[in-house]
Design a protein around this motif. Structure first.
Motif, mmCIF file in Angstrom:
data_model
loop_
_atom_site.group_PDB
_atom_site.id
_atom_site.type_symbol
_atom_site.label_atom_id
_atom_site.label_comp_id
_atom_site.label_asym_id
_atom_site.label_seq_id
_atom_site.Cartn_x
_atom_site.Cartn_y
_atom_site.Cartn_z
ATOM 1 N N LYS A 1 33.877 33.196 29.682
ATOM 2 C CA LYS A 1 33.274 31.962 30.175
ATOM 3 C C LYS A 1 31.794 32.227 30.466
ATOM 4 O O LYS A 1 31.359 33.376 30.456
ATOM 5 N N PRO A 2 31.044 31.204 30.774
ATOM 6 C CA PRO A 2 29.622 31.439 31.070
ATOM 7 C C PRO A 2 29.382 32.090 32.438
ATOM 8 O O PRO A 2 28.260 32.248 32.864
ATOM 9 N N PHE A 3 30.441 32.470 33.121
ATOM 10 C CA PHE A 3 30.311 33.113 34.424
ATOM 11 C C PHE A 3 31.443 34.128 34.588
ATOM 12 O O PHE A 3 32.434 34.088 33.883
ATOM 13 N N TYR A 4 31.257 35.029 35.529
ATOM 14 C CA TYR A 4 32.289 36.022 35.822
ATOM 15 C C TYR A 4 33.327 35.429 36.760
ATOM 16 O O TYR A 4 32.994 34.679 37.676
ATOM 17 N N ASP A 5 34.571 35.762 36.527
ATOM 18 C CA ASP A 5 35.632 35.464 37.474
ATOM 19 C C ASP A 5 36.734 36.497 37.280
ATOM 20 O O ASP A 5 36.612 37.391 36.453
ATOM 21 N N ASP A 6 37.767 36.408 38.040
ATOM 22 C CA ASP A 6 38.900 37.318 37.935
ATOM 23 C C ASP A 6 38.531 38.767 38.289
ATOM 24 O O ASP A 6 38.567 39.677 37.457
ATOM 25 N N ILE A 7 38.190 38.957 39.570
ATOM 26 C CA ILE A 7 37.903 40.296 40.091
ATOM 27 C C ILE A 7 39.185 41.111 40.082
ATOM 28 O O ILE A 7 40.269 40.609 40.372
ATOM 29 N N LYS A 8 39.067 42.382 39.745
ATOM 30 C CA LYS A 8 40.213 43.286 39.811
ATOM 31 C C LYS A 8 40.643 43.452 41.267
ATOM 32 O O LYS A 8 39.810 43.482 42.163
ATOM 33 N N THR A 9 41.940 43.566 41.495
ATOM 34 C CA THR A 9 42.407 43.794 42.869
ATOM 35 C C THR A 9 42.318 45.264 43.245
ATOM 36 O O THR A 9 42.291 45.607 44.420
ATOM 37 N N GLU A 10 42.284 46.133 42.253
ATOM 38 C CA GLU A 10 42.137 47.574 42.485
ATOM 39 C C GLU A 10 40.938 48.032 41.660
ATOM 40 O O GLU A 10 40.938 47.900 40.443
ATOM 41 N N THR A 11 39.909 48.544 42.314
ATOM 42 C CA THR A 11 38.724 49.038 41.612
ATOM 43 C C THR A 11 38.399 50.442 42.097
ATOM 44 O O THR A 11 39.074 50.972 42.976
ATOM 45 N N ILE A 12 37.351 51.015 41.546
ATOM 46 C CA ILE A 12 36.914 52.325 42.032
ATOM 47 C C ILE A 12 36.301 52.208 43.424
ATOM 48 O O ILE A 12 36.090 53.212 44.095
ATOM 49 N N GLY B 1 44.349 39.652 47.854
ATOM 50 C CA GLY B 1 45.566 40.220 47.279
ATOM 51 C C GLY B 1 45.635 40.027 45.777
ATOM 52 O O GLY B 1 44.634 39.789 45.111
ATOM 53 N N ASP B 2 46.842 40.088 45.220
ATOM 54 C CA ASP B 2 47.034 40.099 43.770
ATOM 55 C C ASP B 2 46.811 38.758 43.081
ATOM 56 O O ASP B 2 46.527 38.725 41.901
ATOM 57 N N ASP B 3 46.978 37.651 43.769
ATOM 58 C CA ASP B 3 46.944 36.339 43.124
ATOM 59 C C ASP B 3 45.542 35.748 43.005
ATOM 60 O O ASP B 3 45.386 34.622 42.562
#
Length: 180
Positions: free
Chosen positions: A71-82, A144-146
């Protein structure tokens, strides 16, 4: 013939009034100094949180599920990152900060940031389990996860340097949320 000047009683009353005023000013000054320390710590927390937002913004590849975005923007952040887990617990330590000067990226920058948090905010090291970074759609809550979106919340905590400036437990908290 009337004598010119002030009587002893008038002088004593004037001295008492001036003394009460001076005591009030001294108490006001003491209160002002007390709150200045906490304002300085809060400003430091704001600056540190802004710095972490910059670190996260520069590392979108490790933050978002889809990189580059469809999409033209970021979304959907990971729930587990570094950087954090699903509960907001940070996944880096200050010991991961290199001891020598070199250009830093990602997790090494975050580790050096954590070092600065511990150095600049009194008692932050002892309260490290309350420092949080997480995706958030509601202030004070990790999503959380959702979660789908790009909002991140960072919470810093430190020990109040003066009693009664940050609440009953004398622990100051500052949180900020931003869209990455």
């Amino acid at each position: 013939m009337k004598a010119k000047g002030f009587s002893l009683i008038e002088v004593l009353v004037a001295i008492i009034i001036v003394s009460i005023g001076l005591v009030g000013l001294m108490l006001l000054q003491a209160k002002s100094i007390k709150y200045t320390h906490e304002i300085t710590n809060r400003n430091t927390a704001v600056s540190l949180i802004d710095e972490m937002f910059e670190i996260l913004s520069a590392d979108k590849e490790n933050i978002f599920e889809i990189y580059p975005p469809i999409k033209p923007f970021y979304d959907d952040i990971k729930t587990e990152t570094i950087y954090f887990d699903r509960n907001g617990k940070i996944r880096f330590t200050e010991s991961e900060c290199p001891a020598f000067n070199q250009p830093l990226k990602g997790k090494a920058q975050a580790s050096c940031w954590l070092n600065r948090v511990y150095e600049q905010l009194p008692g932050a090291r002892e309260l490290k389990n309350e420092i949080k970074i997480c995706p958030s759609f509601k202030s004070g809550t990790c999503a959380g996860d959702d979660y789908t979106g790009s909002m991140v919340e960072i919470t810093l905590v430190w020990q109040a340097t003066e009693k009664d400036t940050c609440g009953a437990d004398n622990v100051c908290r500052y949180s900020a949320r931003i869209e990455l």
